[in-house]
Scaffold this motif. Structure first.
Motif, mmCIF file in Angstrom:
data_model
loop_
_atom_site.group_PDB
_atom_site.id
_atom_site.type_symbol
_atom_site.label_atom_id
_atom_site.label_comp_id
_atom_site.label_asym_id
_atom_site.label_seq_id
_atom_site.Cartn_x
_atom_site.Cartn_y
_atom_site.Cartn_z
ATOM 1 N N LYS A 16 1.069 -1.202 -0.017
ATOM 2 C CA LYS A 16 0.454 0.058 0.332
ATOM 3 C C LYS A 16 0.735 1.473 -0.111
ATOM 4 N N GLN A 35 3.768 0.604 -8.034
ATOM 5 C CA GLN A 35 2.902 -0.090 -8.520
ATOM 6 C C GLN A 35 2.981 -1.312 -9.052
ATOM 7 N N SER A 48 -4.179 -2.809 -5.512
ATOM 8 C CA SER A 48 -4.181 -1.243 -5.405
ATOM 9 C C SER A 48 -5.000 -1.530 -3.768
ATOM 10 N N ILE A 49 -5.035 -1.152 -2.762
ATOM 11 C CA ILE A 49 -5.378 -1.121 -1.738
ATOM 12 C C ILE A 49 -5.705 -0.110 -0.697
ATOM 13 N N CYS A 50 -7.340 -0.172 -0.494
ATOM 14 C CA CYS A 50 -8.326 1.101 -0.465
ATOM 15 C C CYS A 50 -8.106 2.262 -0.011
ATOM 16 N N ASP A 52 -5.872 4.585 -1.263
ATOM 17 C CA ASP A 52 -4.214 4.233 -2.239
ATOM 18 C C ASP A 52 -5.516 4.626 -3.243
ATOM 19 N N LEU A 53 -7.250 4.499 -3.234
ATOM 20 C CA LEU A 53 -8.438 5.216 -4.096
ATOM 21 C C LEU A 53 -8.515 6.346 -4.485
ATOM 22 N N LEU A 59 -2.810 6.258 -9.928
ATOM 23 C CA LEU A 59 -3.468 5.262 -9.992
ATOM 24 C C LEU A 59 -3.358 5.051 -11.147
ATOM 25 N N ILE A 71 -8.951 -2.616 -5.559
ATOM 26 C CA ILE A 71 -8.802 -3.161 -4.986
ATOM 27 C C ILE A 71 -9.313 -3.813 -3.548
ATOM 28 N N ALA A 73 -10.806 -3.419 0.269
ATOM 29 C CA ALA A 73 -10.996 -2.045 1.159
ATOM 30 C C ALA A 73 -11.557 -3.012 2.382
ATOM 31 N N ARG A 90 -12.681 6.363 -10.772
ATOM 32 C CA ARG A 90 -10.943 5.584 -11.203
ATOM 33 C C ARG A 90 -11.369 5.033 -12.684
ATOM 34 N N GLY A 100 -13.315 -3.196 -6.818
ATOM 35 C CA GLY A 100 -13.827 -2.833 -5.810
ATOM 36 C C GLY A 100 -14.134 -3.513 -4.644
#
Length: 167
Positions: A16, A35, A48-50, A52-53, A59, A71, A73, A90, A100
């Protein structure tokens, strides 16, 4: 750290990048430096993780490096509208599918997570979404052909600003 594990011992991970300061993650973890994009069954998948959105520059799908953004989360129910909007944003800005995956239930501090796992197409249309407040699983089929056709008909990423992220 998120993992992608595929048959044949293909194991990749993503650390992350943006630590959630409000939850004091920055006191216990080190931020990721890059990345992670994985090629799997003809798809380029960005992990990606939580939190980062919330950071579109991180991104950004420079040079169309990925087709699918995943993602996982822990996004609380109190901010679920933000979750929905950011997932759609996104997908649209990166011309990619977005998945997600959000948790459900209460954490030890009493914060409630209502689920709302969602799959979105590159135009921002919700393909599939789990009902809130119910454990479940969903499956769908994504179309690489539709993605390629859309990118060819509306090649907005060719006009995107180029930039470099300095870490």
């Amino acid at each position: 750290r998120g993992f992608f594990i595929a048959p044949g011992n293909q194991i990749r991970f993503y650390d992350k990048r943006h630590l959630f300061r409000v939850g004091k993650e920055n006191l216990s973890f080190s931020e990721g430096q890059q990345q992670t994009i994985i090629s799997y069954k003809g798809w380029n998948i960005c992990l990606s993780i939580c939190y980062d959105l919330r950071f579109p520059v991180w991104l950004r799908n420079n040079n169309i490096r990925y087709d699918l953004l995943i993602i996982p989360a822990c996004w609380p129910h109190s901010r679920i509208l933000v979750w929905d909007i950011l997932l759609q944003a996104r997908a649209i800005e990166n011309q990619a599918y977005v998945c997600g995956v959000n948790r459900i239930g209460h954490d030890p501090t009493g914060i409630y997570y209502s689920g709302h796992t969602t799959v979105i197409d590159p135009k921002g249309k919700i393909i599939l979404s789990t009902p809130e407040e119910r454990e479940t699983h969903i499956t769908t089929t994504l179309s690489a052909e539709k993605l390629i056709t859309f990118r060819q008909k509306f090649p907005v990423l060719q006009d995107a600003d180029s930039f470099t992220i300095h870490i």
